[in-house]
Design an enzyme around this catalytic site. Structure first.
Site, PDB file in Angstrom:
ATOM      1  N   CYS A  57      65.415  44.844   2.710  1.00 16.62           N
ATOM      2  CA  CYS A  57      65.998  44.099   1.587  1.00 16.62           C
ATOM      3  C   CYS A  57      65.056  43.012   1.054  1.00 16.62           C
ATOM      4  O   CYS A  57      64.948  42.821  -0.164  1.00 16.62           O
ATOM      5  CB  CYS A  57      67.341  43.497   1.991  1.00 16.62           C
ATOM      6  SG  CYS A  57      67.322  42.632   3.561  1.00 16.62           S
ATOM      7  N   HIS A  78      68.814  36.848  -1.122  1.00 16.83           N
ATOM      8  CA  HIS A  78      67.517  36.408  -0.599  1.00 16.83           C
ATOM      9  C   HIS A  78      66.662  35.860  -1.748  1.00 16.83           C
ATOM     10  O   HIS A  78      66.726  36.355  -2.881  1.00 16.83           O
ATOM     11  CB  HIS A  78      66.739  37.594  -0.007  1.00 16.83           C
ATOM     12  CG  HIS A  78      67.282  38.127   1.285  1.00 16.83           C
ATOM     13  ND1 HIS A  78      68.285  37.519   2.004  1.00 16.83           N
ATOM     14  CD2 HIS A  78      66.921  39.235   2.010  1.00 16.83           C
ATOM     15  CE1 HIS A  78      68.525  38.227   3.106  1.00 16.83           C
ATOM     16  NE2 HIS A  78      67.718  39.277   3.126  1.00 16.83           N
TER      17      HIS A  78
HETATM   18  N1  LIG Z   1      72.997  42.930   5.429  1.00 16.09           N
HETATM   19  C1  LIG Z   1      72.002  43.161   4.571  1.00 16.09           C
HETATM   20  O1  LIG Z   1      71.723  42.371   3.666  1.00 16.09           O
HETATM   21  C2  LIG Z   1      71.207  44.427   4.687  1.00 16.09           C
HETATM   22  C3  LIG Z   1      70.277  44.689   3.701  1.00 16.09           C
HETATM   23  C4  LIG Z   1      69.510  45.847   3.780  1.00 16.09           C
HETATM   24  C5  LIG Z   1      69.704  46.706   4.826  1.00 16.09           C
HETATM   25  N2  LIG Z   1      70.623  46.418   5.777  1.00 16.09           N
HETATM   26  C6  LIG Z   1      70.795  47.385   6.854  1.00 16.09           C
HETATM   27  O2  LIG Z   1      72.064  47.994   6.695  1.00 16.09           O
HETATM   28  C7  LIG Z   1      72.621  48.289   7.970  1.00 16.09           C
HETATM   29  C8  LIG Z   1      73.985  47.649   8.077  1.00 16.09           C
HETATM   30  O3  LIG Z   1      73.837  46.257   7.928  1.00 16.09           O
HETATM   31  P1  LIG Z   1      75.091  45.300   7.745  1.00 16.09           P
HETATM   32  O4  LIG Z   1      74.516  44.013   7.339  1.00 16.09           O
HETATM   33  O5  LIG Z   1      76.140  45.940   6.898  1.00 16.09           O
HETATM   34  O6  LIG Z   1      75.612  45.180   9.257  1.00 16.09           O
HETATM   35  P2  LIG Z   1      77.079  44.822   9.779  1.00 16.09           P
HETATM   36  O7  LIG Z   1      77.796  43.961   8.824  1.00 16.09           O
HETATM   37  O8  LIG Z   1      76.863  44.330  11.154  1.00 16.09           O
HETATM   38  O9  LIG Z   1      77.805  46.246   9.813  1.00 16.09           O
HETATM   39  C9  LIG Z   1      77.389  47.252  10.705  1.00 16.09           C
HETATM   40  C10 LIG Z   1      78.228  48.479  10.477  1.00 16.09           C
HETATM   41  O10 LIG Z   1      77.774  49.514  11.350  1.00 16.09           O
HETATM   42  C11 LIG Z   1      78.888  49.999  12.098  1.00 16.09           C
HETATM   43  N3  LIG Z   1      78.458  50.475  13.389  1.00 16.09           N
HETATM   44  C12 LIG Z   1      77.925  49.776  14.411  1.00 16.09           C
HETATM   45  N4  LIG Z   1      77.688  50.577  15.469  1.00 16.09           N
HETATM   46  C13 LIG Z   1      78.100  51.812  15.105  1.00 16.09           C
HETATM   47  C14 LIG Z   1      78.149  53.077  15.760  1.00 16.09           C
HETATM   48  N5  LIG Z   1      77.714  53.226  17.017  1.00 16.09           N
HETATM   49  N6  LIG Z   1      78.648  54.132  15.081  1.00 16.09           N
HETATM   50  C15 LIG Z   1      79.102  54.005  13.823  1.00 16.09           C
HETATM   51  N7  LIG Z   1      79.083  52.823  13.144  1.00 16.09           N
HETATM   52  C16 LIG Z   1      78.594  51.751  13.781  1.00 16.09           C
HETATM   53  C17 LIG Z   1      79.791  48.804  12.223  1.00 16.09           C
HETATM   54  O11 LIG Z   1      81.096  49.213  12.590  1.00 16.09           O
HETATM   55  P3  LIG Z   1      82.113  48.178  13.288  1.00 16.09           P
HETATM   56  O12 LIG Z   1      82.628  47.298  12.187  1.00 16.09           O
HETATM   57  O13 LIG Z   1      83.145  49.083  13.848  1.00 16.09           O
HETATM   58  O14 LIG Z   1      81.335  47.437  14.321  1.00 16.09           O
HETATM   59  C18 LIG Z   1      79.706  48.269  10.794  1.00 16.09           C
HETATM   60  O15 LIG Z   1      80.481  49.061   9.936  1.00 16.09           O
HETATM   61  C19 LIG Z   1      71.599  47.802   8.994  1.00 16.09           C
HETATM   62  O16 LIG Z   1      70.761  48.870   9.333  1.00 16.09           O
HETATM   63  C20 LIG Z   1      70.814  46.767   8.236  1.00 16.09           C
HETATM   64  O17 LIG Z   1      69.511  46.610   8.731  1.00 16.09           O
HETATM   65  C21 LIG Z   1      71.383  45.306   5.723  1.00 16.09           C
END
Ligand SMILES: NC(=O)c1ccc[n+]([C@@H]2O[C@H](COP(=O)([O-])OP(=O)(O)OC[C@H]3O[C@@H](n4cnc5c(N)ncnc54)[C@H](OP(=O)(O)O)[C@@H]3O)[C@@H](O)[C@H]2O)c1
Length: 347
Positions: A140, A254
């Site tokens: 990101c 960001h």
């Molecule tokens: N946040 C950002 O700004 C951003 C930007 C670019 C890329 N990303 C990437 O996007 C991804 C998600 O980020 P996020 O910020 O949305 O994280 P998050 O808020 O922590 O959400 C993580 C998600 O993954 C699910 N999850 C975790 N373990 C799992 C499993 N074993 N099987 C299936 N689902 C599972 C979680 O489910 P539960 O709710 O059930 O735990 C939740 O829905 C990451 O790879 C991150 O690096 C994030």
């Protein structure tokens, strides 16, 4: 898997879509953006960890149940949008591809895999056609910092860039954002708050990005991603890049201070005009009102805000410029970029 002509596209439209990580910070944005952009949907399936199985999330006026992933979860899924971390992507994206889905993944799992296009549609949409079943959304901070640089690079190659980021709490996911809010409330109430998700107190503080540091380069993982991914997205492995990534107590969007050195002289007005004409960028550059890109203004919008475009006075050759950007990393840095890629995959 698809590589040529129209074979890279989804097998049917409207597609059946699976969102893996639907309960997360990016997952919530994926739901909103699919709806806002009227993306065609035959059926929507929502997946998360077993902790969330049985919850429901609203989409188009219906409550859709969240399922834990299983071996047969992707049967009938045409498009799988992954935002559940790299471990989950490594384990389950190949399962989805074997079931016939095209995967667009927000994690870092496949970004540097030569077979997986790493796509910012405003920069390298042409890469989409050569996928092998998996396409990656870049880091990101990289997307926000470099999308406005692309029109400059195309006109007058950037040979060196220095990027310093100011990254929002939600970049660390829903739990990191909740910790910033809880820590700030506690701080203002005079209560103590022990950090659980992040390594340091977050209220009224900032800290170096909490990813492991490579002892050889001294750069953390986030910084290394920005360097390597920028080179891959620009298709220019020789750009010299220095990056410092810092987490700041901002909820969302960001920001980055960027200095570039081009091969030839570059004028700030020329740069401003090139960026103003580029898709996905909006100039916010008003020195009289002291109005420049801010995360508050970037939150919830698609465009990356760009301003403070000025000569880098440390380079008397006139080849260098500095600028400041702010962009919603949950949207353009993740969910929106994924949906834009998916739009290119529609038959
Ligand atoms: N946040 C950002 O700004 C951003 C930007 C670019 C890329 N990303 C990437 O996007 C991804 C998600 O980020 P996020 O910020 O949305 O994280 P998050 O808020 O922590 O959400 C993580 C998600 O993954 C699910 N999850 C975790 N373990 C799992 C499993 N074993 N099987 C299936 N689902 C599972 C979680 O489910 P539960 O709710 O059930 O735990 C939740 O829905 C990451 O790879 C991150 O690096 C994030």
């Amino acid at each position: 898997m698809p590589t040529q002509d129209t074979a890279y596209r989804l097998r049917q439209s409207p597609p059946t879509i699976g969102i893996v990580g639907a309960t997360g910070a990016v997952g919530g944005e994926l739901l909103s953006i699919l709806s806002e952009r009227d993306f065609p949907v035959r059926e929507l399936r929502l997946f998360a960890s077993p902790r969330s199985a049985g919850k429901t999330l609203p989409f188009h006026g219906h409550d859709i149940g969240v399922e834990a992933l299983r071996g047969d979860s992707f049967n009938g899924v045409d498009l799988a949008l992954f935002s559940a971390g790299s471990g989950t992507a490594r384990e389950w994206a190949p399962v989805a591809v074997r079931a016939g889905a095209i995967v667009v993944d927000n994690s870092s799992a496949f970004r540097m895999n030569p077979a997986a296009p790493l796509v910012v549609p405003e920069i390298n949409a042409a890469e989409i056609v050569r996928h092998d079943g998996i396409l990656s959304v870049p880091n990101c901070a990289a997307i926000i910092a470099i999308t406005p640089l692309w029109p400059l690079h195309r006109r007058n190659r950037i040979r060196r860039m220095i990027v310093s980021t100011y990254q929002a709490a939600s970049g660390g996911g829903a739990a990191a954002l909740a910790e910033l809010i809880a820590a700030t409330r506690a701080h203002l109430a005079g209560d103590s708050h022990a950090p659980r998700v992040l390594p340091h107190p977050y209220a009224f503080n900032l800290f170096s990005h909490d990813t492991p540091i490579d002892p050889t380069t001294g750069h953390n993982d986030e910084e290394t991603k920005v360097i390597n991914e920028t080179r891959k997205i620009f298709g220019d492995p020789d750009i010299r890049i220095g990056v410092t990534c810092v987490c700041v107590p901002v909820q969302r969007a960001h920001s980055a201070a960027v200095t570039i050195e081009c091969e030839r002289r570059i004028d700030p007005d020329e740069a401003r005009a090139l960026i103003a004409a580029a898709p996905g960028c909006r100039i916010v550059d008003d020195p009289i009102a002291n109005h420049f890109p801010m995360p508050n203004d970037a939150t919830g919008i698609d465009d990356i805000l760009v301003g403070r475009i000025r000569r880098d006075l440390s380079d008397p050759s006139g080849h260098s410029l500095s600028l400041f950007v702010a962009g919603d990393q949950l949207r353009k840095g993740a969910a929106l970029n994924a949906v834009q890629i998916a739009e290119h995959l529609l038959p």
